[in-house]
Design a protein around this motif. Structure first.
Motif, PDB file in Angstrom:
ATOM      1  N   THR A 129      16.838  26.635  56.996  1.00 61.10           N
ATOM      2  CA  THR A 129      17.349  26.463  58.368  1.00 61.10           C
ATOM      3  C   THR A 129      18.224  25.228  58.460  1.00 61.10           C
ATOM      4  N   TRP A 130      17.785  24.113  57.866  1.00 57.70           N
ATOM      5  CA  TRP A 130      18.548  22.863  57.935  1.00 57.70           C
ATOM      6  C   TRP A 130      19.870  22.981  57.162  1.00 57.70           C
ATOM      7  N   ARG A 131      19.841  23.640  56.007  1.00 55.33           N
ATOM      8  CA  ARG A 131      21.067  23.822  55.238  1.00 55.33           C
ATOM      9  C   ARG A 131      22.044  24.731  55.989  1.00 55.33           C
ATOM     10  N   ASN A 132      21.522  25.746  56.688  1.00 48.50           N
ATOM     11  CA  ASN A 132      22.393  26.626  57.481  1.00 48.50           C
ATOM     12  C   ASN A 132      23.037  25.882  58.647  1.00 48.50           C
ATOM     13  N   ILE A 133      22.298  24.965  59.259  1.00 52.94           N
ATOM     14  CA  ILE A 133      22.872  24.138  60.327  1.00 52.94           C
ATOM     15  C   ILE A 133      24.034  23.327  59.778  1.00 52.94           C
ATOM     16  N   GLY A 134      23.868  22.825  58.549  1.00 49.71           N
ATOM     17  CA  GLY A 134      24.936  22.051  57.921  1.00 49.71           C
ATOM     18  C   GLY A 134      26.192  22.864  57.694  1.00 49.71           C
ATOM     19  N   MET A 170      25.842  29.515  62.803  1.00 45.38           N
ATOM     20  CA  MET A 170      25.304  28.274  62.295  1.00 45.38           C
ATOM     21  C   MET A 170      25.660  27.097  63.201  1.00 45.38           C
ATOM     22  N   ALA A 171      26.886  27.139  63.760  1.00 47.04           N
ATOM     23  CA  ALA A 171      27.283  26.088  64.699  1.00 47.04           C
ATOM     24  C   ALA A 171      26.403  26.113  65.941  1.00 47.04           C
ATOM     25  N   LYS A 172      25.987  27.313  66.340  1.00 43.06           N
ATOM     26  CA  LYS A 172      25.118  27.411  67.508  1.00 43.06           C
ATOM     27  C   LYS A 172      23.764  26.784  67.228  1.00 43.06           C
ATOM     28  N   PHE A 173      23.251  26.957  65.996  1.00 46.52           N
ATOM     29  CA  PHE A 173      22.005  26.289  65.619  1.00 46.52           C
ATOM     30  C   PHE A 173      22.155  24.777  65.770  1.00 46.52           C
ATOM     31  N   GLY A 174      23.297  24.249  65.285  1.00 48.31           N
ATOM     32  CA  GLY A 174      23.528  22.807  65.385  1.00 48.31           C
ATOM     33  C   GLY A 174      23.589  22.339  66.812  1.00 48.31           C
ATOM     34  N   TRP A 175      24.211  23.129  67.679  1.00 50.69           N
ATOM     35  CA  TRP A 175      24.277  22.759  69.091  1.00 50.69           C
ATOM     36  C   TRP A 175      22.889  22.753  69.719  1.00 50.69           C
ATOM     37  N   LYS A 176      22.070  23.747  69.376  1.00 44.15           N
ATOM     38  CA  LYS A 176      20.722  23.810  69.936  1.00 44.15           C
ATOM     39  C   LYS A 176      19.897  22.586  69.549  1.00 44.15           C
ATOM     40  N   VAL A 177      20.089  22.125  68.312  1.00 46.37           N
ATOM     41  CA  VAL A 177      19.323  20.962  67.856  1.00 46.37           C
ATOM     42  C   VAL A 177      19.820  19.684  68.519  1.00 46.37           C
ATOM     43  N   SER A 178      21.137  19.562  68.692  1.00 41.24           N
ATOM     44  CA  SER A 178      21.702  18.292  69.161  1.00 41.24           C
ATOM     45  C   SER A 178      21.794  18.163  70.676  1.00 41.24           C
ATOM     46  N   GLN A 179      22.099  19.281  71.379  1.00 37.74           N
ATOM     47  CA  GLN A 179      22.406  19.142  72.802  1.00 37.74           C
ATOM     48  C   GLN A 179      21.736  20.142  73.720  1.00 37.74           C
ATOM     49  N   ALA A 180      21.192  21.227  73.204  1.00 39.44           N
ATOM     50  CA  ALA A 180      20.618  22.254  74.072  1.00 39.44           C
ATOM     51  C   ALA A 180      19.365  21.717  74.762  1.00 39.44           C
TER      52      ALA A 180
END
Length: 469
Positions: free
Chosen positions: A39-44, A1-11
């Motif tokens: 997907t958004w809740r999993n990123i959280g 899930m942290a990887k999803f957040g990284w992809k959205v913010s910085q990838a």
């Protein structure tokens, strides 16, 4: 899930990233993670892990708060200091601490402890002409998100350093065997009994109940017979793991062979003998027999250590590239919390020692440490007016970064800029890769420097060769 957040913010930008951003991030306002799609809740769910393990990469310093942001790699400066701040000081930015290309800490109301001061001074100061500061997770490797490091960040206990096994000079099969001993995962009777494979945990040699790794290798009466015939004296009260580590680091010798060389073979031969007793119903071998087998293998290992295996399967002697002046550099890195040793040696055309040098500093990872070793080598070359030379490093990644063949450099931008500037002033200096075997002297100087960290960020010069092995 942290990887999803990284992809959205910085990838790097892609269609899926743009779709999520356009829906949930508008005018810098972010939709609550409790709302929205699965997907958004999993990123959280992984966002807190991303936030807790991020570190600022210092460039111009305009976006980094001195006290409340993690820009030293060991937590926020406020968490390391006790006491009140002056009015308005909590909003102080790092760019106010640099003047004329140097650090100027007079803006701070505290006299910082020397350990923190050394860590700050080891970093390139902020420069207004640099790019904007960038926030990156601590588990980034070569510009990509490392799931392994993200997993380690969630472990309740710190990662255990097993360099005493993996960087030992024993055979690969013995390294794996010692890793199994450390994990207590060799198939001894206690483990087999837990898995309901055998009816009890009785040792097949001495018939003691509760055979584990420690009993097999050290505590069984048949094993003690081997150690009583020549093992070095160990401190009392050592655990089994500490006992293994102590013997692998011993400087003693046994019948003309280094104890650290023969010890792994003795442990393995004891295990092989115990296996023969259990599976083949043989009688336990005499201690002299086990020792003789281990000595034979250790001597073969020692005699075969002067050649290196090259690609294609041929064995050739190690040779140095002949250059007018060679500068070998290396770094010794353990963790972000501990000092880093930088070391190097300058050799003439004949390969003779001209001068050695070392420096103790800090770095966030091994790659940055290797880059700072290259930078130190270039600084020494410039100070000694060496305008034509070849600088050797065993870190291919940093050499590629300096040559612009590796695209990801966010974590090392400031040091890269300083290094490239030094290299530009020395157009006759080439930077090449060399094997670790050829770089052993620089590596030894770096390790000695790290182990004796009494003066930080100070370059030491050694005009005569040192005994470091």
């Amino acid at each position: 899930m942290a990887k999803f957040g990284w992809k959205v913010s910085q990838a790097p930008s892609n269609l899926a990233q743009e779709c999520i951003k356009s829906k949930y991030v508008q005018d810098h306002r972010v939709t609550k993670f409790s709302n929205g799609s699965t997907t958004w809740r999993n990123i959280g769910r992984g966002w807190h892990l991303l936030q807790e393990n991020c570190m600022w990469n210092l460039r111009n310093g305009e976006n980094i708060h001195v006290w409340e942001d993690n820009w030293l790699g060991v937590g926020t400066l406020r968490s390391l200091i006790s006491g009140p701040l002056q009015r308005g000081e909590v909003d102080l930015k790092v760019n106010k601490l640099g003047r004329g290309g140097n650090w100027d800490l007079r803006e701070l109301s505290f006299h910082l402890p020397q350990a923190i001061l050394n860590r700050i001074l080891s970093m390139p100061p902020p420069h207004e002409e640099s790019h904007s500061d960038i926030l990156t997770p601590s588990f980034m490797v070569n510009g990509a998100f490392s799931l392994a490091q993200a997993y380690d960040a969630q472990l309740p206990t710190p990662w255990t350093n097993l360099d005493w096994i993996w960087k030992n000079n024993m055979e690969p099969k013995l390294k794996f065997f010692f890793w199994l001993l450390w994990k207590d995962r060799i198939p001894h009777m206690k483990l087999l009994h837990i898995r309901n494979i055998v009816p009890n945990s009785q040792c097949p040699r001495c018939y003691t109940i509760g055979e584990d790794s420690s009993h097999v290798i050290r505590d069984c009466s048949h094993s003690r017979g081997v150690w009583d015939m020549g093992a070095p004296q160990c401190p009392r009260g050592l655990s089994f793991t500490e006992w293994l580590k102590f013997n692998l680091g011993s400087k003693d010798s046994f019948k003309g062979v280094g104890w650290a060389v023969i010890f792994p073979y003795l442990c393995h031969e004891i295990w092989k003998d115990r296996t023969n007793v259990s599976l083949k119903n043989q009688k336990p071998a005499q201690p002299n027999t086990i020792i003789q087998r281990a000595l034979t293998l250790a001597r073969l290992r020692t005699k075969g250590g002067t050649y290196t295996r090259q690609e294609g399967g041929s064995s050739t002697p190690i040779t140095r590239e002949v250059v007018d002046i060679a500068i070998y550099v290396d770094a010794s890195f353990v963790s972000i919390q501990e000092p880093v040793g930088l070391g190097g040696v300058i050799r003439n055309r004949k390969g003779d020692w001209e001068v050695g040098f070392s420096q103790c500093t800090f770095a966030r990872d091994n790659s940055l440490a290797e880059l700072r070793a290259i930078k130190l080598g270039l600084q020494i070359a410039k100070e000694r007016n060496i305008h034509t030379a070849t600088l050797f490093s065993d870190c291919v990644r940093m050499i590629n970064l300096l040559s612009n063949t590796d695209g990801y450099a966010d974590n090392y931008w400031s040091d890269l800029c300083e290094c490239r500037k030094l290299w530009k002033d020395l157009p006759g200096v080439k930077i090449k890769h060399c094997s670790r075997t050829l770089n052993m002297v620089a590596d030894g100087l770096a390790k000695v420097c790290r182990s004796n960290a009494d003066s930080m960020n100070v370059t030491r010069i050694f005009p005569t060769p040192l005994v470091i092995f």
